[in-house]
Design a protein around this motif. Structure first.
Motif: not given
Length: 139
Positions: A53-59, A61-64
């Motif tokens: 879940h945290l990795a999905e959130q980081q991705v 956020v990184a994609r804007g």
């Protein structure tokens, strides 16, 4: 027994086989051992899901994409309650064995208290009193 985890089924079969061989004298130790393995498996699964879940959130956020929402949806609330009830089984057994009714009452009051505090974090009056709001998680 239909199960999604063949390792856990094998562990249960081994515990039942050991109980048949050793007799009821070792039953509590076998049950405790099996419950520890179940708890470890739950912890591992939960850790994996949180990391994903945290990795999905980081991705995201990184994609804007928009800011990630704080945890606390349906899954977390009911998942927390279910896990606390599962862990209440060995706690109840230990408390009842150690000090009978008084220990059992204290253990369940603790379980109810933890779940009440977890549920109360979403209540508006609790957020005002504690000085936190949901927006604090987005910073």
């Amino acid at each position: 027994m239909e199960t999604r985890d063949p390792e856990l089924k094998t562990e249960l079969d081994a515990a039942l086989h050991a109980r048949n061989e050793l007799g009821s004298d070792y039953e509590s130790a076998l049950v405790e051992s099996f419950l520890e393995k179940v708890e470890q498996r739950l912890d591992t699964t939960l850790d994996r899901r949180v990391r994903r879940h945290l990795a999905e959130q980081q991705v995201s956020v990184a994609r804007g994409a928009r800011q990630p929402q704080p945890l606390g949806g349906f899954g977390e609330r009911y998942g927390f309650g279910i896990i606390s009830l599962i862990l209440a089984i060995p706690l109840s057994a230990i408390a009842a064995a150690a000090s009978h009714t008084e220990g059992l009452i204290i253990a369940w009051l603790g379980i109810i208290g933890v779940n009440a505090v977890h549920a109360a974090r979403d209540w508006p009056w609790f957020q005002r009193r504690s000085g936190h709001s949901k927006s604090d998680w987005n910073d």
